[in-house]
Design a protein around this motif. Structure first.
Motif, mmCIF file in Angstrom:
data_model
loop_
_atom_site.group_PDB
_atom_site.id
_atom_site.type_symbol
_atom_site.label_atom_id
_atom_site.label_comp_id
_atom_site.label_asym_id
_atom_site.label_seq_id
_atom_site.Cartn_x
_atom_site.Cartn_y
_atom_site.Cartn_z
ATOM 1 N N THR A 55 0.823 -1.200 0.000
ATOM 2 C CA THR A 55 0.000 0.000 0.000
ATOM 3 C C THR A 55 0.862 1.258 0.000
ATOM 4 O O THR A 55 1.807 1.372 0.779
ATOM 5 N N VAL A 56 0.503 2.182 -0.883
ATOM 6 C CA VAL A 56 1.134 3.493 -0.944
ATOM 7 C C VAL A 56 0.105 4.478 -0.393
ATOM 8 O O VAL A 56 -0.942 4.689 -1.012
ATOM 9 N N PRO A 57 0.370 5.086 0.771
ATOM 10 C CA PRO A 57 -0.604 6.021 1.324
ATOM 11 C C PRO A 57 -0.549 7.372 0.592
ATOM 12 O O PRO A 57 0.479 8.049 0.603
ATOM 13 N N VAL A 58 -1.630 7.714 -0.072
ATOM 14 C CA VAL A 58 -1.756 8.998 -0.769
ATOM 15 C C VAL A 58 -3.218 9.433 -0.712
ATOM 16 O O VAL A 58 -4.112 8.612 -0.553
ATOM 17 N N ARG A 59 -3.437 10.734 -0.874
ATOM 18 C CA ARG A 59 -4.810 11.250 -0.857
ATOM 19 C C ARG A 59 -5.434 11.252 -2.246
ATOM 20 O O ARG A 59 -6.625 11.099 -2.383
ATOM 21 N N GLN A 60 -4.650 11.434 -3.265
ATOM 22 C CA GLN A 60 -5.158 11.543 -4.635
ATOM 23 C C GLN A 60 -5.090 10.203 -5.361
ATOM 24 O O GLN A 60 -4.697 10.131 -6.523
ATOM 25 N N ALA A 61 -5.491 9.143 -4.702
ATOM 26 C CA ALA A 61 -5.333 7.795 -5.263
ATOM 27 C C ALA A 61 -6.026 7.634 -6.607
ATOM 28 O O ALA A 61 -5.441 7.082 -7.545
ATOM 29 N N GLN A 62 -7.247 8.113 -6.721
ATOM 30 C CA GLN A 62 -7.981 7.950 -7.974
ATOM 31 C C GLN A 62 -7.278 8.681 -9.111
ATOM 32 O O GLN A 62 -7.125 8.150 -10.204
ATOM 33 N N GLU A 63 -6.835 9.901 -8.854
ATOM 34 C CA GLU A 63 -6.143 10.679 -9.880
ATOM 35 C C GLU A 63 -4.829 10.008 -10.287
ATOM 36 O O GLU A 63 -4.510 9.907 -11.476
ATOM 37 N N ILE A 64 -4.090 9.526 -9.312
ATOM 38 C CA ILE A 64 -2.819 8.855 -9.597
ATOM 39 C C ILE A 64 -3.061 7.582 -10.402
ATOM 40 O O ILE A 64 -2.361 7.325 -11.393
ATOM 41 N N CYS A 65 -4.056 6.816 -10.019
ATOM 42 C CA CYS A 65 -4.361 5.573 -10.750
ATOM 43 C C CYS A 65 -4.830 5.875 -12.170
ATOM 44 O O CYS A 65 -4.519 5.123 -13.095
ATOM 45 N N SER A 66 -5.547 6.986 -12.349
ATOM 46 C CA SER A 66 -5.968 7.376 -13.700
ATOM 47 C C SER A 66 -4.764 7.727 -14.566
ATOM 48 O O SER A 66 -4.710 7.368 -15.750
ATOM 49 N N ILE A 67 -3.802 8.421 -13.992
ATOM 50 C CA ILE A 67 -2.563 8.749 -14.712
ATOM 51 C C ILE A 67 -1.844 7.462 -15.108
ATOM 52 O O ILE A 67 -1.393 7.306 -16.245
ATOM 53 N N LEU A 68 -1.757 6.528 -14.174
ATOM 54 C CA LEU A 68 -1.071 5.264 -14.435
ATOM 55 C C LEU A 68 -1.812 4.413 -15.468
ATOM 56 O O LEU A 68 -1.178 3.730 -16.272
ATOM 57 N N GLU A 69 -3.131 4.461 -15.453
ATOM 58 C CA GLU A 69 -3.912 3.695 -16.432
ATOM 59 C C GLU A 69 -3.572 4.120 -17.855
ATOM 60 O O GLU A 69 -3.544 3.285 -18.763
ATOM 61 N N LYS A 70 -3.300 5.405 -18.059
ATOM 62 C CA LYS A 70 -2.921 5.895 -19.383
ATOM 63 C C LYS A 70 -1.593 5.290 -19.834
ATOM 64 O O LYS A 70 -1.280 5.289 -21.017
ATOM 65 N N ARG A 71 -0.834 4.770 -18.872
ATOM 66 C CA ARG A 71 0.446 4.112 -19.161
ATOM 67 C C ARG A 71 0.316 2.586 -19.079
ATOM 68 O O ARG A 71 1.313 1.878 -18.947
ATOM 69 N N SER A 72 -0.924 2.119 -19.090
ATOM 70 C CA SER A 72 -1.232 0.682 -19.007
ATOM 71 C C SER A 72 -0.745 0.045 -17.707
ATOM 72 O O SER A 72 -0.327 -1.107 -17.679
ATOM 73 N N ILE A 73 -0.820 0.818 -16.619
ATOM 74 C CA ILE A 73 -0.503 0.311 -15.288
ATOM 75 C C ILE A 73 -1.798 0.395 -14.488
ATOM 76 O O ILE A 73 -2.338 1.487 -14.296
ATOM 77 N N PHE A 74 -2.284 -0.741 -14.031
ATOM 78 C CA PHE A 74 -3.586 -0.792 -13.376
ATOM 79 C C PHE A 74 -3.427 -1.176 -11.912
ATOM 80 O O PHE A 74 -3.110 -2.322 -11.596
ATOM 81 N N LEU A 75 -3.635 -0.187 -11.046
ATOM 82 C CA LEU A 75 -3.545 -0.377 -9.612
ATOM 83 C C LEU A 75 -4.910 -0.074 -9.003
ATOM 84 O O LEU A 75 -5.815 0.395 -9.691
ATOM 85 N N VAL A 76 -5.063 -0.314 -7.714
ATOM 86 C CA VAL A 76 -6.361 -0.173 -7.063
ATOM 87 C C VAL A 76 -6.378 1.072 -6.181
ATOM 88 O O VAL A 76 -5.649 1.130 -5.186
#
Length: 111
Positions: A55-76
């Motif tokens: 687990t990576v503790p962050v407040r902007q988890a959804q935004e960070i995961c959306s950025i990563l999805e654009k790079r084909s990295i899918f996290l929760v």
């Protein structure tokens, strides 16, 4: 049915334990790669002792995961962090993942 089949075969319990040990070792190797790279990248993670997730503790988890999805990295994304399922990410995709998460955090303005 599965338990009956395992318990009814003398070899099956030993084979099952060997398979479980191999899987635990595989997950541990993946987690070790991520943890070492997270430390090198300056990415803060919650202490990892074992298990399926980091687990990576962050407040902007959804935004960070959306950025990563654009790079084909899918996290929760979670309400207070990001869950990385080291149990489901192949070893060949582990190198560079921590750096990618760190970069996405910076892009999202997360510290």
């Amino acid at each position: 049915h599965v338990m009956r089949a395992i318990c009814g075969d003398r070899k099956a319990p030993r084979e099952l334990e060997e398979e479980r040990a191999e899987n635990r070792a595989m997950i541990s190797r993946r987690a070790n790669v991520f943890m070492e790279e997270a430390k090198a990248a300056g990415l803060y993670i919650l202490p990892y002792v074992g298990g399926f997730f980091i687990t990576v503790p962050v407040r902007q988890a959804q935004e960070i995961c959306s950025i990563l999805e654009k790079r084909s990295i899918f996290l929760v994304p979670l309400p207070q962090g990001i869950r990385i399922a080291v149990c489901s990410i192949p070893m060949e995709k582990m190198p560079g993942l921590a750096r990618a998460v760190k970069e996405a955090c910076q892009e999202a303005g997360a510290v």
